[in-house]
Design a protein around this motif. Structure first.
Motif, PDB file in Angstrom:
ATOM      1  N   VAL A  55       0.875  -1.179   0.000  1.00 58.09           N
ATOM      2  CA  VAL A  55       0.000   0.000   0.000  1.00 58.09           C
ATOM      3  C   VAL A  55       0.906   1.222   0.000  1.00 58.09           C
ATOM      4  CG1 VAL A  55      -1.710   1.287   1.377  1.00 58.09           C
ATOM      5  CG2 VAL A  55      -1.841  -1.210   1.238  1.00 58.09           C
ATOM      6  N   GLN A  59      -1.168   6.067   2.411  1.00 60.80           N
ATOM      7  CA  GLN A  59      -2.479   5.471   2.735  1.00 60.80           C
ATOM      8  C   GLN A  59      -2.367   4.293   3.690  1.00 60.80           C
ATOM      9  OE1 GLN A  59      -5.519   5.012   0.004  1.00 60.80           O
ATOM     10  NE2 GLN A  59      -5.174   6.909  -1.060  1.00 60.80           N
ATOM     11  N   GLY A  61      -2.365   2.180   6.944  1.00 64.03           N
ATOM     12  CA  GLY A  61      -3.066   2.351   8.210  1.00 64.03           C
ATOM     13  C   GLY A  61      -4.476   2.882   8.055  1.00 64.03           C
ATOM     14  N   GLY A  65      -5.393  -1.873   2.986  1.00 57.60           N
ATOM     15  CA  GLY A  65      -4.737  -3.175   2.874  1.00 57.60           C
ATOM     16  C   GLY A  65      -5.673  -4.305   3.278  1.00 57.60           C
ATOM     17  N   ARG A  66      -6.393  -4.123   4.366  1.00 57.35           N
ATOM     18  CA  ARG A  66      -7.319  -5.171   4.803  1.00 57.35           C
ATOM     19  C   ARG A  66      -8.440  -5.368   3.785  1.00 57.35           C
ATOM     20  NH1 ARG A  66      -8.090  -7.980   9.265  1.00 57.35           N
ATOM     21  NH2 ARG A  66      -6.621  -6.784  10.523  1.00 57.35           N
ATOM     22  N   ASN A  94       8.709  -7.600  11.275  1.00 56.74           N
ATOM     23  CA  ASN A  94       7.502  -6.890  10.830  1.00 56.74           C
ATOM     24  C   ASN A  94       6.295  -7.445  11.591  1.00 56.74           C
ATOM     25  OD1 ASN A  94       5.706  -5.268   9.481  1.00 56.74           O
ATOM     26  ND2 ASN A  94       6.397  -5.833   7.420  1.00 56.74           N
ATOM     27  N   ALA A  97       2.733  -6.661  10.389  1.00 58.85           N
ATOM     28  CA  ALA A  97       2.309  -7.410   9.211  1.00 58.85           C
ATOM     29  C   ALA A  97       2.000  -8.868   9.584  1.00 58.85           C
ATOM     30  CB  ALA A  97       3.379  -7.339   8.128  1.00 58.85           C
ATOM     31  N   PHE A 100      -1.291  -8.969  11.161  1.00 57.56           N
ATOM     32  CA  PHE A 100      -2.302  -8.690  10.128  1.00 57.56           C
ATOM     33  C   PHE A 100      -2.619  -9.982   9.365  1.00 57.56           C
ATOM     34  CE2 PHE A 100      -2.653  -6.606   5.672  1.00 57.56           C
ATOM     35  CZ  PHE A 100      -4.036  -6.621   5.716  1.00 57.56           C
TER      36      PHE A 100
HETATM   37  C1  LIG Z   1       1.286  -4.171   5.490  1.00 57.86           C
HETATM   38  C2  LIG Z   1       0.328  -3.335   4.612  1.00 57.86           C
HETATM   39  C3  LIG Z   1       0.068  -4.054   3.298  1.00 57.86           C
HETATM   40  C4  LIG Z   1      -1.020  -3.218   5.376  1.00 57.86           C
HETATM   41  O1  LIG Z   1      -1.896  -2.383   4.622  1.00 57.86           O
HETATM   42  P1  LIG Z   1      -2.564  -1.107   5.332  1.00 57.86           P
HETATM   43  O2  LIG Z   1      -3.559  -0.512   4.403  1.00 57.86           O
HETATM   44  O3  LIG Z   1      -1.510  -0.230   5.859  1.00 57.86           O
HETATM   45  O4  LIG Z   1      -3.291  -1.825   6.563  1.00 57.86           O
HETATM   46  P2  LIG Z   1      -4.739  -1.548   7.156  1.00 57.86           P
HETATM   47  O5  LIG Z   1      -4.901  -0.096   7.454  1.00 57.86           O
HETATM   48  O6  LIG Z   1      -5.766  -2.214   6.313  1.00 57.86           O
HETATM   49  O7  LIG Z   1      -4.605  -2.322   8.515  1.00 57.86           O
HETATM   50  C5  LIG Z   1      -4.454  -3.753   8.544  1.00 57.86           C
HETATM   51  C6  LIG Z   1      -3.360  -4.144   9.484  1.00 57.86           C
HETATM   52  O8  LIG Z   1      -2.072  -3.862   8.913  1.00 57.86           O
HETATM   53  C7  LIG Z   1      -1.193  -3.446   9.938  1.00 57.86           C
HETATM   54  N1  LIG Z   1      -0.451  -2.274   9.453  1.00 57.86           N
HETATM   55  C8  LIG Z   1      -0.898  -1.017   9.316  1.00 57.86           C
HETATM   56  N2  LIG Z   1       0.086  -0.226   8.838  1.00 57.86           N
HETATM   57  C9  LIG Z   1       1.188  -1.010   8.695  1.00 57.86           C
HETATM   58  C10 LIG Z   1       2.515  -0.767   8.263  1.00 57.86           C
HETATM   59  N3  LIG Z   1       2.936   0.438   7.881  1.00 57.86           N
HETATM   60  N4  LIG Z   1       3.377  -1.803   8.224  1.00 57.86           N
HETATM   61  C11 LIG Z   1       2.996  -3.032   8.619  1.00 57.86           C
HETATM   62  N5  LIG Z   1       1.715  -3.316   9.037  1.00 57.86           N
HETATM   63  C12 LIG Z   1       0.830  -2.315   9.093  1.00 57.86           C
HETATM   64  C13 LIG Z   1      -1.989  -3.049  11.167  1.00 57.86           C
HETATM   65  O9  LIG Z   1      -1.531  -3.816  12.247  1.00 57.86           O
HETATM   66  C14 LIG Z   1      -3.403  -3.364  10.803  1.00 57.86           C
HETATM   67  O10 LIG Z   1      -3.960  -4.209  11.765  1.00 57.86           O
HETATM   68  P3  LIG Z   1      -5.333  -3.820  12.472  1.00 57.86           P
HETATM   69  O11 LIG Z   1      -6.373  -3.854  11.376  1.00 57.86           O
HETATM   70  O12 LIG Z   1      -5.512  -4.874  13.498  1.00 57.86           O
HETATM   71  O13 LIG Z   1      -5.114  -2.440  13.008  1.00 57.86           O
HETATM   72  C15 LIG Z   1       0.885  -1.901   4.333  1.00 57.86           C
HETATM   73  O14 LIG Z   1       0.984  -1.194   5.557  1.00 57.86           O
HETATM   74  C16 LIG Z   1       2.237  -1.867   3.656  1.00 57.86           C
HETATM   75  O15 LIG Z   1       2.311  -1.929   2.425  1.00 57.86           O
HETATM   76  N6  LIG Z   1       3.290  -1.730   4.462  1.00 57.86           N
HETATM   77  C17 LIG Z   1       4.653  -1.542   3.983  1.00 57.86           C
HETATM   78  C18 LIG Z   1       5.240  -2.756   3.376  1.00 57.86           C
HETATM   79  C19 LIG Z   1       5.109  -3.960   4.256  1.00 57.86           C
HETATM   80  O16 LIG Z   1       5.363  -3.969   5.435  1.00 57.86           O
HETATM   81  N7  LIG Z   1       4.675  -5.027   3.581  1.00 57.86           N
HETATM   82  C20 LIG Z   1       4.559  -6.333   4.186  1.00 57.86           C
HETATM   83  C21 LIG Z   1       5.717  -7.143   3.744  1.00 57.86           C
HETATM   84  S1  LIG Z   1       5.456  -8.831   4.193  1.00 57.86           S
END
Ligand SMILES: CC(C)(COP(=O)(O)OP(=O)(O)OC[C@H]1O[C@@H](n2cnc3c(N)ncnc32)[C@H](O)[C@@H]1OP(=O)(O)O)[C@@H](O)C(=O)NCCC(=O)NCCS
Length: 134
Positions: A55, A59, A61, A65-66, A94, A97, A100
């Motif tokens: 993501v 955007q 958090g 992503g969910r 992480n 993640a 999640f």
């Molecule tokens: C991980 C990721 C895909 C989640 O998407 P998002 O839109 O930020 O997440 P959401 O707002 O839908 O929240 C879903 C969960 O993701 C987690 N999350 C939110 N921001 C995050 C971040 N920057 N990094 C890791 N996890 C994150 C939260 O714990 C959240 O859990 P909750 O619903 O119990 O609060 C996104 O934050 C991202 O691309 N992060 C950077 C790259 C990364 O860490 N990728 C994973 C590699 S395995």
């Protein structure tokens, strides 16, 4: 670029992928992406592997992503009945993640120790996770 071409080809020919697009004054922009694909070997044809989601930082958090991941899982469950295992990897550090993915039905299956080389030169474990069709 080779990496992107590789996963786009794999996801479009033998996998599943979605993007989230935002419309703005300057046109449309991809703000999130998810994909996974089946390995080319027959014995893994029921598997979607290398699942990757990203993501755009501004955007993160916000729930995108969910929503995108849930859409992906629904599409696989409904449209790909032969897929019974979805795999991904996440760095041990992480923890957000990992939590999640667990909340979406993925389970940890051990650790690939020292598999990831961080930008500061340190090594860390890569955690394999899988979601099985129940
Ligand atoms: C991980 C990721 C895909 C989640 O998407 P998002 O839109 O930020 O997440 P959401 O707002 O839908 O929240 C879903 C969960 O993701 C987690 N999350 C939110 N921001 C995050 C971040 N920057 N990094 C890791 N996890 C994150 C939260 O714990 C959240 O859990 P909750 O619903 O119990 O609060 C996104 O934050 C991202 O691309 N992060 C950077 C790259 C990364 O860490 N990728 C994973 C590699 S395995």
């Amino acid at each position: 670029m080779d990496y992107v071409e590789h996963f786009l080809h794999a996801a479009t020919t033998r996998g599943v992928g979605f993007v989230a697009v935002e419309s703005g004054p300057s046109g449309e922009e991809i703000v999130a992406e998810i994909h996974g694909y089946s390995p080319e070997i027959f014995c893994f044809s029921h598997v979607l592997t290398d699942l990757t989601i990203a993501v755009t930082p501004r955007q993160q958090g916000s729930g995108l992503g969910r929503r995108l991941f849930s859409h992906f899982l629904r599409a696989v469950d409904e449209q790909r009945p032969h897929i019974s295992r979805i795999e991904l990897f996440a760095r041990e550090s992480n923890t957000r993640a990992l939590a999640f993915y667990e909340s979406l039905g993925f389970e940890r299956e051990g650790a690939f120790r020292d598999r990831v080389l961080n930008s500061d030169g340190s090594l860390e474990s890569d955690i394999p996770m899988a979601r099985l069709r129940t």
